[in-house]
Design an enzyme around this catalytic site. Structure first.
Site, PDB file in Angstrom:
ATOM      1  N   HIS A 174       0.830  -1.201   0.000  1.00  0.00           N
ATOM      2  CA  HIS A 174       0.000   0.000   0.000  1.00  0.00           C
ATOM      3  C   HIS A 174       0.869   1.257   0.000  1.00  0.00           C
ATOM      4  CE1 HIS A 174      -3.564   2.481   1.209  1.00  0.00           C
ATOM      5  NE2 HIS A 174      -2.619   3.196   1.816  1.00  0.00           N
ATOM      6  N   GLU A 175       1.868   1.298   0.896  1.00  0.00           N
ATOM      7  CA  GLU A 175       2.725   2.472   1.003  1.00  0.00           C
ATOM      8  C   GLU A 175       3.606   2.639  -0.234  1.00  0.00           C
ATOM      9  OE1 GLU A 175       2.377   4.703   3.172  1.00  0.00           O
ATOM     10  OE2 GLU A 175       1.060   3.649   4.551  1.00  0.00           O
TER      11      GLU A 175
ATOM     12  N   CYS B 146      -8.038   4.797  -2.946  1.00  0.00           N
ATOM     13  CA  CYS B 146      -9.115   4.377  -3.851  1.00  0.00           C
ATOM     14  C   CYS B 146     -10.459   4.527  -3.159  1.00  0.00           C
ATOM     15  CB  CYS B 146      -8.891   2.925  -4.263  1.00  0.00           C
ATOM     16  SG  CYS B 146     -10.160   2.267  -5.366  1.00  0.00           S
TER      17      CYS B 146
END
Length: 477
Positions: free
Chosen positions: A296-297, A307
């Site tokens: 994610h990061e 999102c």
């Protein structure tokens, strides 16, 4: 009140685009099977493959953060056709012929292999051997590196030598609710920006200690910063809150900030000996959560924003329960953004992820490196080889000036040294056990069905035919 869900037309516009250029690119880039898979996201509000976002807790992210979303067209214009900061000039990233490098930097104390608490007996069975290797201070780091190599597929992922907190010189405090140490994540990002080299498109630090972004905040799971007008950046995240052991012992309030007489911080309070009892047990839950927050990061560093279209790895989260609801896969909108940045084959990437969740990747890595010649040889051996070489074999046509052009350029001195060693990778992989993958079971099933759907060009599969019977297929943990 729950936020208003995205309409199907909004999802379609975010994925395919409204301009002729974006639509033509969509048709040319993806096969019929992949387009049919992606079309499910804008033909039904919720399906077995792609689900609608639900806000079941008053503290959920979208109930407190107003986000407009990021369409593929917006991403492409802002991140893939702007100024490339690393090259020092105006250059389209689509034309840049170099492999993206993601560098992982262990920060602060980590348990050594001998001290690593790994709960994996239920997964490994007879193959579970207590073997260790000093190349990685923690099995978790090796598993994270291999997962990132698979997730980002065409990118190069390197593990850097660990740095101490004294080198970073960031502030630390004791959280008033948990009684545990916390590091200033914003100051760590400043350190990463100063030390990041041009060859490191993404530099992400990982730590076992809890984080806070600024004094007014309670904590943060991770923090990332992107380069304006380009992809790449720096990030930091912590494993601390991704294991239930943290919440079971957080009321002990044993940590104390130490300072020298002149008022400067004493980092000996966060040494390995002091922190050993707080290191989390490595199990499937911790690994799944760490893999999700890591990717994610790093996706943020590639310019992807949160999102808001459907359940996706890039959904924002406010708490651990919401983070657990977030799936490990990207929705079609975010997948198209990442594919445009890294230029990978979508189907081959899904296959590689299925191999990783099945632990097949370990055999592939071992076989690959077994076929390669060792790169580290004694200097005396190299001198003998050069002396015995035939002049005809080393002679090149052309003038002296043209011959100099064949000289390999000197490598830039990097501020962080990688710990990867090609001639020991096969041995290292054989010594590190398989990751605990029980919690990846739903993801593995999802990947298998997606691959079958694409290969059959949209033929109905178990998931699409029996959606009502398997509504929990992507509700992980």
């Amino acid at each position: 009140m729950p936020t208003k869900s995205m309409t199907l037309s909004q999802r379609k516009r975010a994925l395919i685009g409204s301009s002729n250029f974006a639509r033509a690119m969509y048709r040319e880039q993806y096969s019929s099977g992949i387009r049919k898979l992606m079309s499910i996201s804008y033909k039904t509000p919720s399906s077995a493959f792609f689900k609608e976002i639900t806000n079941s807790d008053p503290s959920d992210w979208l109930l407190h953060h107003k986000e407009e979303g990021q369409t593929f067209e917006q991403y492409f214009k802002s991140c893939l056709t702007g100024v490339n900061f690393n090259s020092g000039g105006c250059e389209s990233l689509k034309e840049k012929d170099c492999k993206t490098t993601i560098s992982i930097l262990p920060l602060g104390p980590f348990p050594s292999c001998n001290e690593t608490k790994c709960d994996n007996s239920e997964t490994y069975g007879e193959n579970n051997q207590s073997k260790t290797n000093s190349t990685y201070p923690n099995y978790l780091l090796f598993w994270l590196k291999s997962y990132c190599e698979t997730f980002f597929h065409t990118a190069k992922v390197e593990m850097l030598s660990p740095v101490t907190l004294k080198e970073v010189a960031c502030d630390y405090r004791v959280n008033e609710f948990t009684g545990r140490f916390q590091l200033n994540a914003s100051q760590i990002l400043d350190y990463l920006r100063r030390t990041k080299t041009p060859c490191q498109q993404c530099l992400v630090a990982v730590t076992m200690i809890d984080l806070f972004p600024k004094p007014s905040w309670n904590f943060v799971f991770g923090l990332a910063s992107t380069i304006r007008g380009s992809v790449g950046g720096v990030g930091i995240f912590s494993f601390c809150r991704y294991n239930n052991d943290f919440y079971e012992t957080w009321s002990l309030r044993e940590d104390v900030v130490r300072k020298y007489p002149d008022g400067s911080l004493d980092y000996s309070a966060l040494s390995n000996e002091q922190m050993e009892k707080q290191f989390p047990r490595i199990n499937g839950i911790l690994l799944l959560r760490a893999c999700k927050v890591m990717t994610h990061e790093v996706c943020h560093m590639f310019g992807l924003k949160h999102c808001i279209y459907m359940q996706c790895l890039m959904n924002g989260t406010n708490h651990l329960q919401e983070s657990d609801r977030r799936p490990p896969q990207l929705c079609p909108v975010c997948l198209r953004k990442l594919q445009a940045a890294l230029n990978f084959d979508v189907l081959e990437r899904y296959k590689a992820l299925l191999k990783w969740t099945s632990s097949i990747y370990r055999k592939d890595v071992s076989d690959t490196y077994d076929k390669k010649q060792p790169t580290h040889r004694p200097s005396s051996t190299k001198r003998k080889e050069r002396a015995s070489a035939s002049p005809k074999k080393i002679k090149r046509k052309g003038s002296a000036s043209s011959q100099r052009s064949f000289k390999a350029p000197s490598r830039a001195i990097t501020k962080h040294r990688t710990t990867d060693c090609v001639d020991s990778v096969s041995d290292m992989v054989s010594q590190i056990p398989c990751p605990p993958l029980k919690e990846f079971g739903n993801y593995k099933l999802w990947l298998r069905e997606v691959i079958e759907f694409i290969l059959s060009n949209g033929k109905p599969t178990f998931l699409s035919c029996h959606e009502d019977e398997t509504p929990q297929i992507v509700d992980l943990v």
